[in-house]
Design an enzyme around this catalytic site. Sequence first.
Site, mmCIF file in Angstrom:
data_model
loop_
_atom_site.group_PDB
_atom_site.id
_atom_site.type_symbol
_atom_site.label_atom_id
_atom_site.label_comp_id
_atom_site.label_asym_id
_atom_site.label_seq_id
_atom_site.Cartn_x
_atom_site.Cartn_y
_atom_site.Cartn_z
ATOM 1 N N GLN A 12 0.356 -1.454 -0.261
ATOM 2 C CA GLN A 12 0.075 0.196 -0.076
ATOM 3 C C GLN A 12 0.590 1.767 0.022
ATOM 4 O O GLN A 12 1.506 1.063 0.700
ATOM 5 C CB GLN A 12 -1.200 0.119 0.613
ATOM 6 C CG GLN A 12 -2.306 0.824 1.275
ATOM 7 C CD GLN A 12 -3.228 0.348 2.265
ATOM 8 O OE1 GLN A 12 -3.617 -0.264 2.487
ATOM 9 N NE2 GLN A 12 -4.115 1.493 2.973
ATOM 10 N N SER A 92 4.539 -6.289 2.597
ATOM 11 C CA SER A 92 3.290 -6.080 3.936
ATOM 12 C C SER A 92 1.763 -6.916 2.288
ATOM 13 O O SER A 92 2.225 -7.504 2.125
ATOM 14 C CB SER A 92 2.605 -4.910 3.879
ATOM 15 O OG SER A 92 2.110 -4.894 4.499
ATOM 16 N N LEU A 93 1.327 -5.640 2.510
ATOM 17 C CA LEU A 93 -0.009 -6.720 0.679
ATOM 18 C C LEU A 93 0.567 -7.197 -0.167
ATOM 19 O O LEU A 93 0.020 -8.198 -1.127
ATOM 20 C CB LEU A 93 -0.779 -5.289 0.453
ATOM 21 C CG LEU A 93 -1.251 -5.274 -1.087
ATOM 22 C CD1 LEU A 93 -2.292 -6.312 -1.077
ATOM 23 C CD2 LEU A 93 -1.541 -3.906 -1.003
ATOM 24 N N ARG A 117 -9.137 -9.130 3.855
ATOM 25 C CA ARG A 117 -8.072 -8.043 5.419
ATOM 26 C C ARG A 117 -8.102 -6.926 4.655
ATOM 27 O O ARG A 117 -8.331 -6.483 5.327
ATOM 28 C CB ARG A 117 -6.719 -8.506 4.661
ATOM 29 C CG ARG A 117 -5.680 -7.726 5.197
ATOM 30 C CD ARG A 117 -4.533 -8.737 4.497
ATOM 31 N NE ARG A 117 -2.924 -8.550 4.799
ATOM 32 C CZ ARG A 117 -2.458 -7.201 4.880
ATOM 33 N NH1 ARG A 117 -3.067 -6.065 3.807
ATOM 34 N NH2 ARG A 117 -1.325 -6.582 4.775
ATOM 35 N N HIS A 200 0.077 -3.518 10.918
ATOM 36 C CA HIS A 200 1.057 -3.865 11.460
ATOM 37 C C HIS A 200 1.576 -3.490 13.476
ATOM 38 O O HIS A 200 3.005 -3.303 13.945
ATOM 39 C CB HIS A 200 2.795 -3.893 10.737
ATOM 40 C CG HIS A 200 2.340 -4.503 9.449
ATOM 41 N ND1 HIS A 200 2.301 -5.558 9.356
ATOM 42 C CD2 HIS A 200 2.351 -3.487 8.107
ATOM 43 C CE1 HIS A 200 2.537 -5.447 7.615
ATOM 44 N NE2 HIS A 200 1.924 -4.734 7.015
ATOM 45 N N GLN A 249 1.314 -11.397 10.502
ATOM 46 C CA GLN A 249 1.849 -10.801 9.444
ATOM 47 C C GLN A 249 0.774 -9.764 10.282
ATOM 48 O O GLN A 249 1.456 -7.825 10.043
ATOM 49 C CB GLN A 249 1.665 -10.934 8.379
ATOM 50 C CG GLN A 249 2.139 -9.816 7.375
ATOM 51 C CD GLN A 249 1.826 -8.825 5.827
ATOM 52 O OE1 GLN A 249 0.214 -9.016 6.311
ATOM 53 N NE2 GLN A 249 2.201 -9.224 5.159
#
Length: 313
Positions: A12, A92-93, A117, A200, A249
Amino acid sequence: MVNMLAFIFPGQGSQQVGMGAELAQTYPVADAVFQEADAVLGRGLRQLCFEGPEADLKQTENTQLAILTCSVAALKVLKECGVVPSAVAGHSLGEYSALVAAGVINFADALHLVHARANFMADAGKMQQGTMAAILGMETAQLQEFCDTAEGVVNIANYNCPGQLVISGEVEAVNHVLELAKAEIGARRCRPLPVSGAFHSPLMASAQLKFASPLESVAMQPPQVDIVMNVTGEFATGAGNIRHLLFQQITRPVLWEKTLRTIEKTGITHFVEVGPGKVLSGLVKRTLPESSALNVEDIETLSLVTDEHGNGG
């Protein structure tokens, strides 16, 4: 000699209106990815990526799906051009794009997971308001000390590269750490990030719990390409292990610097950022200055990669 490649997939923040349009207009295999996304989701994601509006594209619920789709479209084009990875990772994503590249999940399942998510993370951000901030040029131990002594929830969320860390947590706690960091290294090296939640961090715990059910419902295969996961910064093998790491995560830090160093230890020194933007390419250059990093997001950047690495070249 063919150089071994690592494909790395953005997260992102790399979104921009128009992303993916050139590849989809030129390569039917990329166009098919956007068609599949619209069919699976029952909405016009293709139009949102190509035409915006930017305000809608920036919403977490839309951004994550859009970046996943653009990244997988670029992945399909690279494979058609004979450019294939020896290892993959995603920030991440971006980990979900990497899982598609490694054959762990299919694209339709990745869409379902990312849709869930993103919505759960957006909801968590509304329930417990949080924020994130980038800190440049500070030693990790010192920033960790600032986080440990702050009142409220704040932690290091992204270990991006030497001298680039991101903190995440409650607004007041993040702002407190920011002020301490500004006094230490100067305001120009500290900046709040335009995000809708404390990603996170423990503030995403409600999203994590909700995500357990869709995560369990998706079939996963052992990776066909080596994949490094965010939570450990190490290679993962079994589907069960990968599923557990995806669950973790959401609230755990992204160990991106360690991820790049783990890949480098295998002898890979060529990285290709697959999807919109050049954020990860920059992190490669700052972490592994002896390595090369290219990105693929349109026809021009694709040609640079295929000229160097395509069809065994």
